[in-house]
Design an enzyme around this catalytic site. Structure first.
Site, PDB file in Angstrom:
ATOM      1  N   ASP A   1       2.703   5.623  -6.741  1.00 17.34           N
ATOM      2  CA  ASP A   1       3.891   5.579  -5.879  1.00 17.34           C
ATOM      3  C   ASP A   1       5.187   5.569  -6.673  1.00 17.34           C
ATOM      4  O   ASP A   1       6.239   5.931  -6.163  1.00 17.34           O
ATOM      5  CB  ASP A   1       3.845   4.334  -4.979  1.00 17.34           C
ATOM      6  CG  ASP A   1       2.788   4.494  -3.914  1.00 17.34           C
ATOM      7  OD1 ASP A   1       2.684   5.590  -3.371  1.00 17.34           O
ATOM      8  OD2 ASP A   1       2.072   3.519  -3.645  1.00 17.34           O
TER       9      ASP A   1
ATOM     10  N   HIS B   1      -1.807  -2.523  -9.644  1.00 22.35           N
ATOM     11  CA  HIS B   1      -2.798  -1.956  -8.736  1.00 22.35           C
ATOM     12  C   HIS B   1      -3.992  -2.886  -8.677  1.00 22.35           C
ATOM     13  O   HIS B   1      -4.342  -3.494  -9.693  1.00 22.35           O
ATOM     14  CB  HIS B   1      -3.242  -0.561  -9.225  1.00 22.35           C
ATOM     15  CG  HIS B   1      -3.922   0.223  -8.159  1.00 22.35           C
ATOM     16  ND1 HIS B   1      -5.262   0.084  -7.892  1.00 22.35           N
ATOM     17  CD2 HIS B   1      -3.434   1.124  -7.279  1.00 22.35           C
ATOM     18  CE1 HIS B   1      -5.570   0.875  -6.886  1.00 22.35           C
ATOM     19  NE2 HIS B   1      -4.486   1.518  -6.489  1.00 22.35           N
TER      20      HIS B   1
ATOM     21  N   HIS C   1       0.874  -1.186   0.000  1.00 20.63           N
ATOM     22  CA  HIS C   1       0.000   0.000   0.000  1.00 20.63           C
ATOM     23  C   HIS C   1       0.912   1.238   0.000  1.00 20.63           C
ATOM     24  O   HIS C   1       1.748   1.389  -0.885  1.00 20.63           O
ATOM     25  CB  HIS C   1      -0.916  -0.115   1.229  1.00 20.63           C
ATOM     26  CG  HIS C   1      -2.065   0.833   1.301  1.00 20.63           C
ATOM     27  ND1 HIS C   1      -2.450   1.651   0.281  1.00 20.63           N
ATOM     28  CD2 HIS C   1      -2.936   1.100   2.317  1.00 20.63           C
ATOM     29  CE1 HIS C   1      -3.508   2.377   0.639  1.00 20.63           C
ATOM     30  NE2 HIS C   1      -3.820   2.066   1.893  1.00 20.63           N
TER      31      HIS C   1
HETATM   32  N1  CMC Z   1       5.649  -7.077 -10.162  1.00 20.73           N
HETATM   33  C1  CMC Z   1       5.561  -8.304 -10.698  1.00 20.73           C
HETATM   34  N2  CMC Z   1       4.409  -9.016 -10.780  1.00 20.73           N
HETATM   35  C2  CMC Z   1       3.296  -8.454 -10.273  1.00 20.73           C
HETATM   36  C3  CMC Z   1       3.308  -7.165  -9.700  1.00 20.73           C
HETATM   37  C4  CMC Z   1       4.541  -6.471  -9.657  1.00 20.73           C
HETATM   38  N3  CMC Z   1       4.602  -5.238  -9.100  1.00 20.73           N
HETATM   39  N4  CMC Z   1       2.078  -6.852  -9.280  1.00 20.73           N
HETATM   40  C5  CMC Z   1       1.296  -7.896  -9.574  1.00 20.73           C
HETATM   41  N5  CMC Z   1       2.025  -8.878 -10.205  1.00 20.73           N
HETATM   42  C6  CMC Z   1       1.525 -10.155 -10.735  1.00 20.73           C
HETATM   43  C7  CMC Z   1       1.283 -11.150  -9.627  1.00 20.73           C
HETATM   44  O1  CMC Z   1       2.403 -11.976  -9.401  1.00 20.73           O
HETATM   45  C8  CMC Z   1       0.101 -11.916 -10.161  1.00 20.73           C
HETATM   46  O2  CMC Z   1       0.569 -12.869 -11.103  1.00 20.73           O
HETATM   47  P1  CMC Z   1      -0.205 -14.291 -11.318  1.00 20.73           P
HETATM   48  O3  CMC Z   1      -1.593 -13.938 -11.784  1.00 20.73           O
HETATM   49  O4  CMC Z   1       0.608 -14.976 -12.352  1.00 20.73           O
HETATM   50  O5  CMC Z   1      -0.209 -14.962  -9.986  1.00 20.73           O
HETATM   51  C9  CMC Z   1      -0.705 -10.888 -10.938  1.00 20.73           C
HETATM   52  O6  CMC Z   1       0.236  -9.874 -11.311  1.00 20.73           O
HETATM   53  C10 CMC Z   1      -1.824 -10.257 -10.102  1.00 20.73           C
HETATM   54  O7  CMC Z   1      -1.269  -9.782  -8.905  1.00 20.73           O
HETATM   55  P2  CMC Z   1      -1.988  -9.838  -7.488  1.00 20.73           P
HETATM   56  O8  CMC Z   1      -0.963  -9.755  -6.413  1.00 20.73           O
HETATM   57  O9  CMC Z   1      -2.943 -10.983  -7.468  1.00 20.73           O
HETATM   58  O10 CMC Z   1      -2.843  -8.510  -7.573  1.00 20.73           O
HETATM   59  P3  CMC Z   1      -3.368  -7.683  -6.363  1.00 20.73           P
HETATM   60  O11 CMC Z   1      -4.491  -6.893  -6.879  1.00 20.73           O
HETATM   61  O12 CMC Z   1      -3.643  -8.559  -5.191  1.00 20.73           O
HETATM   62  O13 CMC Z   1      -2.100  -6.758  -5.980  1.00 20.73           O
HETATM   63  C11 CMC Z   1      -0.636  -4.938  -5.685  1.00 20.73           C
HETATM   64  C12 CMC Z   1      -2.005  -5.415  -6.238  1.00 20.73           C
HETATM   65  C13 CMC Z   1      -0.605  -3.414  -5.755  1.00 20.73           C
HETATM   66  C14 CMC Z   1      -0.486  -5.372  -4.219  1.00 20.73           C
HETATM   67  C15 CMC Z   1       0.503  -5.562  -6.558  1.00 20.73           C
HETATM   68  O14 CMC Z   1       0.368  -5.147  -7.899  1.00 20.73           O
HETATM   69  C16 CMC Z   1       1.897  -5.207  -6.015  1.00 20.73           C
HETATM   70  O15 CMC Z   1       2.384  -5.899  -5.123  1.00 20.73           O
HETATM   71  N6  CMC Z   1       2.534  -4.125  -6.557  1.00 20.73           N
HETATM   72  C17 CMC Z   1       3.805  -3.656  -6.021  1.00 20.73           C
HETATM   73  C18 CMC Z   1       3.556  -2.821  -4.782  1.00 20.73           C
HETATM   74  C19 CMC Z   1       2.973  -1.459  -5.098  1.00 20.73           C
HETATM   75  O16 CMC Z   1       3.430  -0.747  -5.993  1.00 20.73           O
HETATM   76  N7  CMC Z   1       1.940  -1.053  -4.305  1.00 20.73           N
HETATM   77  C20 CMC Z   1       1.306   0.284  -4.438  1.00 20.73           C
HETATM   78  C21 CMC Z   1      -0.102   0.180  -4.902  1.00 20.73           C
HETATM   79  S1  CMC Z   1      -0.761   1.753  -5.449  1.00 20.73           S
HETATM   80  C22 CMC Z   1      -0.792   2.790  -4.072  1.00 20.73           C
HETATM   81  C23 CMC Z   1      -1.615   2.310  -2.953  1.00 20.73           C
HETATM   82  O17 CMC Z   1      -2.681   1.718  -3.122  1.00 20.73           O
HETATM   83  O18 CMC Z   1      -1.226   2.570  -1.813  1.00 20.73           O
END
Ligand code: CMC
Length: 430
Positions: free
Chosen positions: A366, A308, A267
């Site tokens: 971010d 996201h 987050h």
């Molecule tokens: N790098 C590599 N792979 C990723 C990333 C990433 N940053 N983000 C998602 N994926 C992949 C993930 O491995 C998954 O693959 P698969 O379907 O093969 O298992 C797929 O994309 C979907 O990811 P998820 O984790 O199921 O998606 P989510 O909606 O639960 O997660 C997230 C969203 C923001 C936690 C994630 O994209 C992430 O960890 N990003 C990096 C951290 C980040 O930048 N966070 C800030 C978010 S925006 C500001 C805020 O809200 O505070």
């Protein structure tokens, strides 16, 4: 206002049919009201709340596929270009943009609440010298509840509004104090003649020994960063504030709960994580290796600042932030910064890579905020604190909306997978 539509969703379980009302809002998908399911002996199951609308709200609308973000109907791009952070605070809290007189009154009100009780200094001084400023902020905001508890009636709309003003006004003061403490420098009192972002930067960077003038380019960039973070509907920290608030708890402690939820790298902690990641990558020549790591299922590494939960196209805040980033770096003459060059290269590679394209992983807010904050001299450990200052109006506006409306205690259920009933055995028979 939500209104019941004539639509129903029909659920067939074995040979039993259950009709569930379908409700339409003023935008976004219709929702199926599953509240009555428990009478039939079922719960819904949605870990991570991917398909769950936890409440109804009139504050913020997001269309993640189209990359749209509206606050009270106004597009974020227009607000970023033509409004400012305090006006957006007013909008979120009151529902409409203020006229000139109301705007001035609101700004003065916020200015007059910027000081914090002197005793809070002692509280901060009790922390370890190397404490993370988010740990300090979380603690001192919770401590504000001790100063405003008996006098605060959460069922009184005026009390709720005063609480919102206090929080918005005091957050920059507390944020700057958390930084000054770690630096071993004296706390700087707020100056009510300065603008909101300007005052924050003054409290961060001034010292009692000399005059300090805040660069207006930097103050404007900071105001925009606050504005772009102001609200984002039912994200993890806002949902935490609502959940804590649904028990009737003191709002300052509810916001402290939100700050704790914000801290994590999935987050608000991502802006700090972006810079740490860029430092770890170290040089453009290592980018390919790190992109490969991010794509490897067996490697926990993720590209910070990408992806996201809601946006499956470009985060509209990231677009504004990207533009702001270039303006600020140009104005400050640091556009050849190697970290920025590396970030731009990384963005380019990730936007073209089939893994990121297919999974619709775009740079989020971010990614760029971290780069701007670095360029304007904000230490990395303060990045998430700045996110918290910006998100405060969103948290408190959601809390206010909930307490002022019809709400129930937030109490999810579970799918139990633990042991079934068994009898206790004395220790010698286990
Ligand atoms: N790098 C590599 N792979 C990723 C990333 C990433 N940053 N983000 C998602 N994926 C992949 C993930 O491995 C998954 O693959 P698969 O379907 O093969 O298992 C797929 O994309 C979907 O990811 P998820 O984790 O199921 O998606 P989510 O909606 O639960 O997660 C997230 C969203 C923001 C936690 C994630 O994209 C992430 O960890 N990003 C990096 C951290 C980040 O930048 N966070 C800030 C978010 S925006 C500001 C805020 O809200 O505070």
């Amino acid at each position: 206002m939500v209104q019941a539509s004539p639509k129903v969703a029909r659920l067939l379980i074995d040979d039993k049919e259950i009709d569930l009302p379908v409700i339409s809002g003023s935008g976004g998908p219709d929702v199926i009201d599953v509240g009555g399911l428990t009478r039939h002996g079922y719960f819904t199951y949605d870990p991570g709340f991917v398909s769950t609308a936890s409440c109804d709200s009139e504050l913020t609308y997001i269309d993640g596929d189209a990359g749209v973000l509206l606050h009270r109907g106004y597009p974020i791009e227009q607000l970023a270009e033509r409004s400012d952070f305090l006006e957006l605070c007013y909008l979120l809290l009151n529902g409409d943009l203020p006229c000139a007189a109301k705007r001035e009154q609101f700004v003065n009100n916020i200015r007059r609440h910027t000081m914090v009780h002197e005793k809070l200094k002692a509280l901060i001084q009790g922390y370890r010298r190397d404490a993370h400023p988010m740990a300090i902020l979380c603690g001192v905001v919770a401590a504000l509840s001790a100063f405003y508890h008996d006098s605060l009636d959460i069922d009184d709309a005026q009390h709720r509004l005063r609480t919102a003003h206090r929080l918005i006004a005091k957050m920059p003061t507390l944020a700057a104090m958390s930084y000054k403490y770690a630096r071993g420098e004296p706390f700087i009192y707020p100056r009510n003649d300065l603008g909101y972002a300007e005052n924050f930067l003054h409290m961060m960077f001034a010292n009692p020994c000399e005059e300090h003038h805040v660069n207006p380019v930097i103050a404007q960039a900071m105001d925009r960063i606050f504005l772009l973070h102001a609200d984002h509907e039912q994200n993890a920290s806002t949902s935490t504030v609502r959940m804590a608030g649904s028990t009737g708890a003191n709002p300052f402690s509810c916001i402290a709960a939100g700050i704790a939820a914000l801290w994590g790298p999935s987050h608000g902690g991502a802006n700090e994580a972006v810079l740490n990641m860029l430092a770890e990558i170290g040089h453009e020549k290592h980018i390919d290796k790190y992109v490969a790591k991010a794509k490897n299922k067996d490697d926990p590494f993720r590209l910070m600042g990408f992806g996201h939960r809601v946006y499956k196209s470009y985060d509209p805040r990231a677009k504004v932030m990207q533009q702001s980033c270039h303006e600020v770096l140009n104005a400050l003459g640091v556009d050849s910064d190697p970290t920025l060059r590396m970030a731009q290269r990384l963005e380019q590679i990730a936007l073209e890579d089939s893994y990121f394209v297919e999974k619709r992983l775009y740079p989020n807010v971010d990614f760029y905020s971290g780069i701007i904050l670095k360029a304007i001299g904000i230490p990395v450990e303060m990045f998430t604190v700045i996110f918290a200052v910006g998100r405060t109006p969103g948290w408190i506006a959601h809390w206010n909306e909930m307490i002022g409306g019809n709400y129930r205690l937030g109490r999810p259920r579970q799918l139990y997978r633990g042991p079934t009933r068994r009898d206790y055995l004395p220790v010698d028979r286990r």
